[in-house]
Design a protein around this motif. Structure first.
Motif, PDB file in Angstrom:
ATOM      1  N   THR A   1      -3.747  -7.273   4.230  1.00  0.00           N
ATOM      2  CA  THR A   1      -4.521  -6.134   3.730  1.00  0.00           C
ATOM      3  C   THR A   1      -4.118  -4.869   4.493  1.00  0.00           C
ATOM      4  OG1 THR A   1      -6.340  -7.639   3.285  1.00  0.00           O
ATOM      5  CG2 THR A   1      -6.844  -5.295   3.241  1.00  0.00           C
ATOM      6  N   THR A   2      -3.961  -5.015   5.795  1.00  0.00           N
ATOM      7  CA  THR A   2      -3.530  -3.862   6.596  1.00  0.00           C
ATOM      8  C   THR A   2      -2.238  -3.272   6.030  1.00  0.00           C
ATOM      9  OG1 THR A   2      -4.497  -4.869   8.555  1.00  0.00           O
ATOM     10  CG2 THR A   2      -2.884  -3.121   8.916  1.00  0.00           C
ATOM     11  N   LEU A   3      -1.298  -4.151   5.715  1.00  0.00           N
ATOM     12  CA  LEU A   3      -0.010  -3.679   5.205  1.00  0.00           C
ATOM     13  C   LEU A   3      -0.134  -3.067   3.819  1.00  0.00           C
ATOM     14  CD1 LEU A   3       2.772  -6.227   6.145  1.00  0.00           C
ATOM     15  CD2 LEU A   3       2.531  -3.849   6.818  1.00  0.00           C
ATOM     16  N   GLN A   4      -0.921  -3.747   2.957  1.00  0.00           N
ATOM     17  CA  GLN A   4      -1.046  -3.241   1.585  1.00  0.00           C
ATOM     18  C   GLN A   4      -1.765  -1.890   1.581  1.00  0.00           C
ATOM     19  OE1 GLN A   4      -3.602  -5.086  -1.348  1.00  0.00           O
ATOM     20  NE2 GLN A   4      -1.857  -5.482  -2.695  1.00  0.00           N
ATOM     21  N   ASP A   5      -2.777  -1.771   2.457  1.00  0.00           N
ATOM     22  CA  ASP A   5      -3.529  -0.512   2.501  1.00  0.00           C
ATOM     23  C   ASP A   5      -2.668   0.670   2.936  1.00  0.00           C
ATOM     24  OD1 ASP A   5      -5.731  -1.796   1.632  1.00  0.00           O
ATOM     25  OD2 ASP A   5      -6.831  -1.791   3.537  1.00  0.00           O
ATOM     26  N   LEU A   6      -1.679   0.415   3.759  1.00  0.00           N
ATOM     27  CA  LEU A   6      -0.792   1.504   4.174  1.00  0.00           C
ATOM     28  C   LEU A   6      -0.195   2.194   2.962  1.00  0.00           C
ATOM     29  CD1 LEU A   6       1.287  -0.062   7.105  1.00  0.00           C
ATOM     30  CD2 LEU A   6      -0.532   1.626   7.297  1.00  0.00           C
ATOM     31  N   MET A   7       0.122   1.382   1.945  1.00  0.00           N
ATOM     32  CA  MET A   7       0.786   1.938   0.760  1.00  0.00           C
ATOM     33  C   MET A   7      -0.189   2.463  -0.272  1.00  0.00           C
ATOM     34  SD  MET A   7       3.940  -0.682   0.123  1.00  0.00           S
ATOM     35  CE  MET A   7       3.018  -2.187   0.068  1.00  0.00           C
ATOM     36  N   TYR A   8      -1.248   1.679  -0.552  1.00  0.00           N
ATOM     37  CA  TYR A   8      -2.057   1.999  -1.727  1.00  0.00           C
ATOM     38  C   TYR A   8      -3.415   2.604  -1.398  1.00  0.00           C
ATOM     39  CZ  TYR A   8       1.615  -0.622  -3.927  1.00  0.00           C
ATOM     40  OH  TYR A   8       2.846  -1.040  -4.340  1.00  0.00           O
ATOM     41  N   LYS A   9      -3.923   2.390  -0.187  1.00  0.00           N
ATOM     42  CA  LYS A   9      -5.216   2.981   0.145  1.00  0.00           C
ATOM     43  C   LYS A   9      -5.008   4.279   0.927  1.00  0.00           C
ATOM     44  CE  LYS A   9      -9.527   1.811   2.493  1.00  0.00           C
ATOM     45  NZ  LYS A   9     -10.091   0.790   3.399  1.00  0.00           N
ATOM     46  N   HIS A  10      -4.267   4.163   2.021  1.00  0.00           N
ATOM     47  CA  HIS A  10      -4.049   5.357   2.840  1.00  0.00           C
ATOM     48  C   HIS A  10      -2.865   6.165   2.338  1.00  0.00           C
ATOM     49  CE1 HIS A  10      -6.892   3.283   5.307  1.00  0.00           C
ATOM     50  NE2 HIS A  10      -6.047   2.311   5.613  1.00  0.00           N
ATOM     51  N   ARG A  11      -1.995   5.536   1.625  1.00  0.00           N
ATOM     52  CA  ARG A  11      -0.819   6.174   1.041  1.00  0.00           C
ATOM     53  C   ARG A  11       0.025   6.918   2.072  1.00  0.00           C
ATOM     54  NH1 ARG A  11      -2.200   9.566  -3.739  1.00  0.00           N
ATOM     55  NH2 ARG A  11      -0.194   8.972  -4.586  1.00  0.00           N
ATOM     56  N   VAL A  12       0.214   6.273   3.217  1.00  0.00           N
ATOM     57  CA  VAL A  12       1.034   6.889   4.257  1.00  0.00           C
ATOM     58  C   VAL A  12       2.399   6.229   4.354  1.00  0.00           C
ATOM     59  CG1 VAL A  12      -0.952   7.622   5.619  1.00  0.00           C
ATOM     60  CG2 VAL A  12       0.050   5.360   6.022  1.00  0.00           C
ATOM     61  N   THR A  13       2.584   5.136   3.610  1.00  0.00           N
ATOM     62  CA  THR A  13       3.837   4.390   3.626  1.00  0.00           C
ATOM     63  C   THR A  13       4.350   4.322   2.194  1.00  0.00           C
ATOM     64  OG1 THR A  13       3.249   3.073   5.546  1.00  0.00           O
ATOM     65  CG2 THR A  13       4.760   2.052   4.004  1.00  0.00           C
ATOM     66  N   PRO A  14       5.643   4.485   1.970  1.00  0.00           N
ATOM     67  CA  PRO A  14       6.138   4.440   0.592  1.00  0.00           C
ATOM     68  C   PRO A  14       5.929   3.066  -0.054  1.00  0.00           C
ATOM     69  CG  PRO A  14       7.962   4.548   2.163  1.00  0.00           C
ATOM     70  CD  PRO A  14       6.712   4.788   2.935  1.00  0.00           C
ATOM     71  N   SER A  15       5.438   3.081  -1.271  1.00  0.00           N
ATOM     72  CA  SER A  15       5.345   1.842  -2.046  1.00  0.00           C
ATOM     73  C   SER A  15       6.756   1.515  -2.539  1.00  0.00           C
ATOM     74  CB  SER A  15       4.408   2.057  -3.215  1.00  0.00           C
ATOM     75  OG  SER A  15       4.999   2.961  -4.099  1.00  0.00           O
ATOM     76  N   PRO A  16       6.963   0.295  -3.049  1.00  0.00           N
ATOM     77  CA  PRO A  16       8.330  -0.040  -3.501  1.00  0.00           C
ATOM     78  C   PRO A  16       8.893   0.990  -4.468  1.00  0.00           C
ATOM     79  CG  PRO A  16       6.949  -1.976  -3.547  1.00  0.00           C
ATOM     80  CD  PRO A  16       6.060  -0.840  -3.169  1.00  0.00           C
ATOM     81  N   GLN A  17       8.066   1.489  -5.358  1.00  0.00           N
ATOM     82  CA  GLN A  17       8.621   2.432  -6.336  1.00  0.00           C
ATOM     83  C   GLN A  17       8.984   3.757  -5.688  1.00  0.00           C
ATOM     84  OE1 GLN A  17       4.958   2.486  -8.691  1.00  0.00           O
ATOM     85  NE2 GLN A  17       5.305   4.653  -8.858  1.00  0.00           N
ATOM     86  N   GLU A  18       8.193   4.142  -4.674  1.00  0.00           N
ATOM     87  CA  GLU A  18       8.534   5.397  -3.998  1.00  0.00           C
ATOM     88  C   GLU A  18       9.778   5.204  -3.136  1.00  0.00           C
ATOM     89  OE1 GLU A  18       4.074   7.291  -3.539  1.00  0.00           O
ATOM     90  OE2 GLU A  18       4.679   5.675  -2.224  1.00  0.00           O
ATOM     91  N   GLU A  19       9.945   3.972  -2.730  1.00  0.00           N
ATOM     92  CA  GLU A  19      11.051   3.669  -1.847  1.00  0.00           C
ATOM     93  C   GLU A  19      12.362   3.468  -2.607  1.00  0.00           C
ATOM     94  OE1 GLU A  19      12.287  -0.025   0.922  1.00  0.00           O
ATOM     95  OE2 GLU A  19      10.171   0.228   0.463  1.00  0.00           O
ATOM     96  N   ALA A  20      12.227   2.982  -3.845  1.00  0.00           N
ATOM     97  CA  ALA A  20      13.407   2.535  -4.577  1.00  0.00           C
ATOM     98  C   ALA A  20      14.488   3.600  -4.672  1.00  0.00           C
ATOM     99  CB  ALA A  20      13.013   2.072  -5.971  1.00  0.00           C
ATOM    100  N   ALA A  21      14.065   4.825  -4.892  1.00  0.00           N
ATOM    101  CA  ALA A  21      15.045   5.899  -5.055  1.00  0.00           C
ATOM    102  C   ALA A  21      15.947   5.975  -3.848  1.00  0.00           C
ATOM    103  CB  ALA A  21      14.329   7.220  -5.230  1.00  0.00           C
ATOM    104  N   LEU A  22      15.374   5.711  -2.680  1.00  0.00           N
ATOM    105  CA  LEU A  22      16.141   5.935  -1.461  1.00  0.00           C
ATOM    106  C   LEU A  22      16.919   4.703  -1.052  1.00  0.00           C
ATOM    107  CD1 LEU A  22      12.920   7.417  -0.713  1.00  0.00           C
ATOM    108  CD2 LEU A  22      14.926   8.843  -0.278  1.00  0.00           C
TER     109      LEU A  22
END
Lengths: 449, 277, 319
Positions: A230-251
């Motif tokens: 949950t800690t890891l998932q929240d980084l992406m989808y709750k706190h939005r401080v870490t790129p989700s796979p789709q945000e990351e894919a471009a790079l």
């Protein structure tokens, strides 16, 4: 038509002569035995080989980056054209090489040379080259990850540098201050890059584990696992401080030097990123002006994480295997270990060379004040968990749920429950259908699968 | 009535042109993107803006500086040319035997050919590799060429083609006293030219792009083909998408040339078929 | 010597070069791997290799995972009729007497020429949900018609699909309806196939349609559709048959490169086809016996398809 075919044939025959005539000679030159080392093409590898070649005038090691994939080494070695030396990552890979008869047992040769890996090498690396007490090679380097941070970005945002012993809520708070998005909510800069694939490290630090001791049970349907993921998932989808796979894919798909997450850090798109010391040799080269710091990730319950080693094994079918052992011995030498630590190609395999003022602060790079952090994480690290019952494609049910959590399609408790149920079924099934695993199951549990 | 007809033809032509132009544009987008990317600096490959801010033709020379690209080029062309030559010749001969001659066991053997095509090639790779070990063909040109040089697909294809040639033609040749060998070269092969060229193009492209077999079979750099060689620019420590694109653009040039030449023959083949068919 | 014996000998002489190579490099290995599928052959040699009868087959066919990958494989083939019809349409257009045919032909064939790792990486970038030009256009369109809140599909990162197939088992789950990784790969395939090899085959075959036939039909005043239906289409039947047979064979064995380069079989295994599964079993787990067994099952499936095809196709094909 007939003429066309005849002319073509003539041309092809002439070309064949040209092709054969222009094959290049042995790179080592006369009087030197050439050894082929199948490894990656990290630019620092060249100097590591050069040093060996200087120290051993009768041998000549060449790097072969295109033949380093495990499937290729095994198939080629069985066919008799494998490399003399090759890299192996982790226990499963070592097992594959040993079982297929490709890895050469060099226990006695190393003992004769006075090398005692059990004592001299970082503990996290041992299971990657020693199996059932037999030694099959030696680590080239050892790695465990910590959080890199870009001091310039912290200064710019007026955020104090992270301090050792911080907690996940503090990580999130810090990362929030360093995340920027445009009006449409599209990301411009992220506070933290923490790959979801590093979930096993987080799981372990929360006190959880993936498999039961005997490998017959999946341990993911537990409070520790739920908290960790949950800690890891929240980084992406709750706190939005870490790129989700789709945000990351471009790079990640387009790269630049090194893997995607490193590019993120290098291009100033993330303020912090979870990665290894080996990034440094690329960062020095491609982002020489970037001011960097390193801090360990939070360890909520247990100060441990996943680490690993890249080990060099000797091909048992090579006619030059005796000479190849000398390269393995070189990996235990002071010259190699000092070079590696200076190059910042992760951490040198021998513990005793990661000590002293020269290691703590390299005078050539006086601003790198974080070498002790790297030693500390490698000391804490333990190898990735392995399960003899399920590997490769058999892990699909687990990877499916990880993928679903990672892409935010499934909530953590449900995904972990499903992963546990599906993997347990998978383990039992494997134990039923594979005679060798059935034996193992009975040995370990005392009952029929 | 006549005017209507002309008008109809004109509007039909206009419609055809428009459709083809739309399709051509759609086909071109990714290729154009590839070319543009091959001129971008590394820092811009992530950008979704199509045009580079600074044009970097150096990417193209950089390919040659980092790997022996010329050698890879030669190898790819050389291996594909041999493979294509052998496949066209042997498939045409076999296709002739299957399509134009009547003999015992023909259909059975043909079905055998057909069936083997249905087995995933991946799994024959390991036995084939074992065979290469026995024949000592590992890491050699022969090992790269031979296993791909006899094709059930090609035989199937040319058989289908030769079936569509009218039987009276061989009969006529036979009456003129031609041997089968002469009939094959003088009558059937010229008529099968569109088929041969099609097969040639397919084979050349397939061989030129093949990755897995060379990857496993080849060890020395001297024998690397373009697809293996280009992996370097996508490898972990040397990932340079812009240079990879430059290398790719260069690597497709021979295929485009080949197709341009090939399609001229198509046209003449088509006309030939039209007149004599 | 009897004439039939002589013909047989001549035929064999013609056949010999191909037959020899075929036996050594194709048939031999195929027989070998068929045999291997009844063994526990494992490159890692955990146990001595021995015959285990039908064990591999039972294990594969009772495995839920196999059927998931089977469904994936079939899913990718669903667009085959569109691809074939498209290539026929393009071939018909290119068979007309208009200016610039050479140019059109080459331009349309370009996607096939450039196919490969680089193009797949390119498509990966095109499909990027946040930064890719495809979603840029889709979202731009919805903005334009006033539906700002619509976001484009997640393409390669999504498990959604147009048949609403579930992820973990063979099932229908409404929430899975949408555009996802599978559609992304299909669209890429269809894009490449319109002007591809099939178009060439059709074009070559169209050239073989006797002009007398079309002229005669035109004199009869037959319309375009009628001309196509009654003259061209039957003449193309052998080619169509060939394309369908090869399409099924290729399709059932397909999806390997795409999975390897673009998705690693993900997300959540939705783009893992049987070919990719075989590759993983053989080359990352070294279970060659098991991998051979999957191939043999796949082979039986393809064979069944082809026989049906043959029976059905033969009605229209004149030999």
């Amino acid at each position: 038509m007939k003429a066309f075919f005849s002319i073509t044939l003539t041309i092809l025959l002439i070309l064949s002569v040209v092709a054969m005539a222009t094959r290049s000679p042995d790179p080592g030159g006369p009087g030197r035995t050439t050894l082929v080392w199948a490894t990656d093409n990290n630019p620092v590898r060249a100097r590591q080989v050069e040093l060996f070649n200087e120290l051993n005038p009768d041998l000549f090691v060449v790097i072969d980056p295109m033949n380093a994939a495990r499937e290729k080494v095994i198939v080629q070695s069985i066919g008799g054209v494998g490399p003399d030396l090759f890299d192996s990552f982790g226990y499963d890979s070592l097992t594959a090489f040993v079982n297929s008869g490709v890895a050469w047992d060099i226990t006695d040769k190393l003992a004769e040379a006075g090398i005692d890996p059990q004592d001299d090498v970082w503990e996290v690396a041992l299971s990657s080259f020693i199996r059932d007490g037999r030694v099959y090679g030696f680590p080239a380097n050892v790695n465990a990850d910590a959080i890199w941070f870009n001091k310039d970005m912290f200064d710019e945002a007026g955020v104090p540098y992270p301090r050792p012993g911080w907690t996940w809520p503090e990580v999130v708070e810090t990362a929030k201050k360093l995340t920027k998005r445009d009006a449409r909510g599209r990301p411009e800069q992220f506070g933290l890059y923490f790959s979801f694939d590093a979930w096993q490290s987080v799981l372990r630090s929360f006190g959880g584990r993936l498999w039961s001791e005997d490998g017959t049970q999946t341990m993911l349907d537990t409070p520790e696992a739920r908290e960790a993921l949950t800690t890891l998932q929240d980084l992406m989808y709750k706190h939005r401080v870490t790129p989700s796979p789709q945000e990351e894919a471009a790079l990640t798909s387009q790269g630049g030097w090194g893997s995607g997450n490193l590019t993120f850090l290098m291009s100033g798109r993330v303020a912090m990123a979870f990665g290894g010391r080996w990034w440094l040799n690329l960062l020095r080269k491609d982002a020489p002006d970037m001011r960097l710091g390193v801090v360990e990730m939070p360890y909520p319950r247990r100060a441990t994480l996943v680490g690993g080693a890249r080990c060099v094994l000797v091909n048992s079918r090579s006619p030059r295997r005796e000479a190849a052992v000398r390269f393995v011995k070189y990996l235990a030498s002071e010259e190699y270990n000092r070079l590696l630590n200076d190059q910042a190609d992760a951490l040198a395999p021998m513990k005793r060379f990661s000590q002293g003022p020269r290691f703590e602060l390299n005078p050539e790079y006086p601003e790198e004040d974080f070498n002790l952090v790297w030693r500390s994480v490698v000391e804490k690290a333990t190898p990735e968990e392995v399960n003899p019952f399920v590997k490769g494609a058999e892990l699909t049910p687990l990877n499916q749920q990880i993928d679903l959590m990672k892409s935010g399609l499934k909530d953590v408790p449900t995904a972990l429950r499903d992963a546990t149920r599906n993997m347990n079924a998978r383990i039992r099934r494997q134990a039923r259908i594979r005679p060798d695993l059935k034996k193992l199951w009975i040995e370990r549990t005392g009952e029929q699968p | 009535m006549a005017a209507d007809n002309i008008k109809g033809v004109k509007s039909a032509r206009f419609f055809i042109h428009v459709t083809l132009i739309v399709l051509a544009v759609l086909s071109l987008i990714p290729f154009t993107w590839m070319i543009l990317m091959s001129f971008k600096p590394l820092a811009e490959v992530e950008s979704y803006k199509p045009l580079p801010t600074v044009w970097k033709p150096e990417n193209y020379t950089s390919v040659f500086e980092q790997v022996p690209y010329g050698r890879y080029y030669f190898n790819s062309l050389f291996i594909s040319a041999w493979t294509t030559f052998l496949i066209c010749l042997t498939s045409a001969m076999a296709g002739y035997a299957f399509a134009r001659l009547k003999w015992k066991g023909r259909d059975l053997l043909f079905q055998l050919y057909l069936t083997t095509m249905m087995i995933p090639g991946l799994v024959t790779m390991v036995p084939n590799f074992g065979l290469m070990v026995r024949l000592q063909l590992l890491d050699t040109y022969l090992g790269l060429i031979l296993p791909g040089a006899f094709s059930a697909f090609g035989t199937f294809m040319l058989r289908q083609f030769m079936l569509s040639i009218h039987p009276s033609l061989d009969e006529a040749a036979e009456i003129d006293g031609a041997t089968k060998w002469q009939t094959f070269w003088e009558v059937i092969m010229p008529l099968a030219r569109p088929g041969l060229i099609t097969l040639g193009i397919f084979t050349f492209m397939g061989s030129y792009g093949s990755l897995l077999w060379p990857l496993i079979l080849v060890k020395s750099q001297d024998l690397y083909t373009l697809p293996i060689g280009m992996l370097y620019f996508d490898s972990m420590y040397a990932r340079q998408t812009n240079v990879l694109m430059a290398a790719s653009v260069m690597s497709v040039v021979p295929l485009i040339v080949l197709f341009l030449i090939g399609q001229r023959f198509f046209v003449s083949g088509i006309m030939l078929g039209g007149v004599k068919g | 010597m009897k004439k039939s014996t002589k013909t047989t000998l001549i035929a064999l002489a013609f056949l010999l070069p191909n037959l020899l190579g075929f036996m050594v490099f194709t048939f031999g290995p195929v027989v070998f791997s068929m045999g291997a599928s009844f063994t526990n052959w494992d490159l890692q040699g955990r146990e001595p290799t021995r015959f285990i009868g039908l064990d591999n087959f039972v294990n594969i066919l009772t495995d839920n995972q196999f059927w998931l990958f089977f469904v994936n494989t079939i899913f990718f083939m669903l667009a085959m009729p569109i691809a074939i019809a498209g290539s026929l349409a393009v071939a018909l257009l290119l068979n007309s007497k208009i200016r610039g045919l050479d140019a059109y032909r080459t331009l349309l064939y370009l996607p096939s020429v450039t196919a490969g790792v680089a193009t797949m990486l390119l498509w990966k970038a095109l499909y990027n949900p946040d930064f890719g030009p495809i979603n840029f256009i889709i979202e731009g369109f919805f903005d334009w018609i006033g539906m700002d809140s619509v976001t484009g599909p997640k393409w390669l990162l999504s498990t959604q699909n147009l048949l609403a197939l579930g992820v973990e088992q063979v099932s229908i789950v409404a929430a899975q309806f949408g555009l996802g990784a599978r559609e992304a790969i299909i669209i890429m395939g269809v894009w490449g196939s319109f002007g591809g090899g099939n178009m060439i085959l059709y074009l070559a075959a169209l050239g073989n349609v006797p002009q007398e036939l079309t002229e005669a039909a035109e004199l009869d005043g037959a319309g375009r559709w009628k001309l196509f239906r009654n003259v061209t289409w039957p003449q193309l039947a052998p080619t169509t048959f060939f394309i369908v047979v090869m399409g099924v064979i290729g399709g059932m064995q397909g999806g390997f490169e795409q999975a390897r380069v673009m998705t690693q079989g993900g997300p959540a295994g939705t783009t893992t086809t049987l070919a990719y599964y075989i590759y993983n079993k053989a080359f990352t787990e070294y279970q060659l016996g098991f991998a051979s067994a999957i191939s043999l099952i796949l082979f039986v499936m393809i064979l069944t398809f082809t026989i049906i095809n043959w029976k059905f196709g033969n009605k229209e094909v004149n030999y």
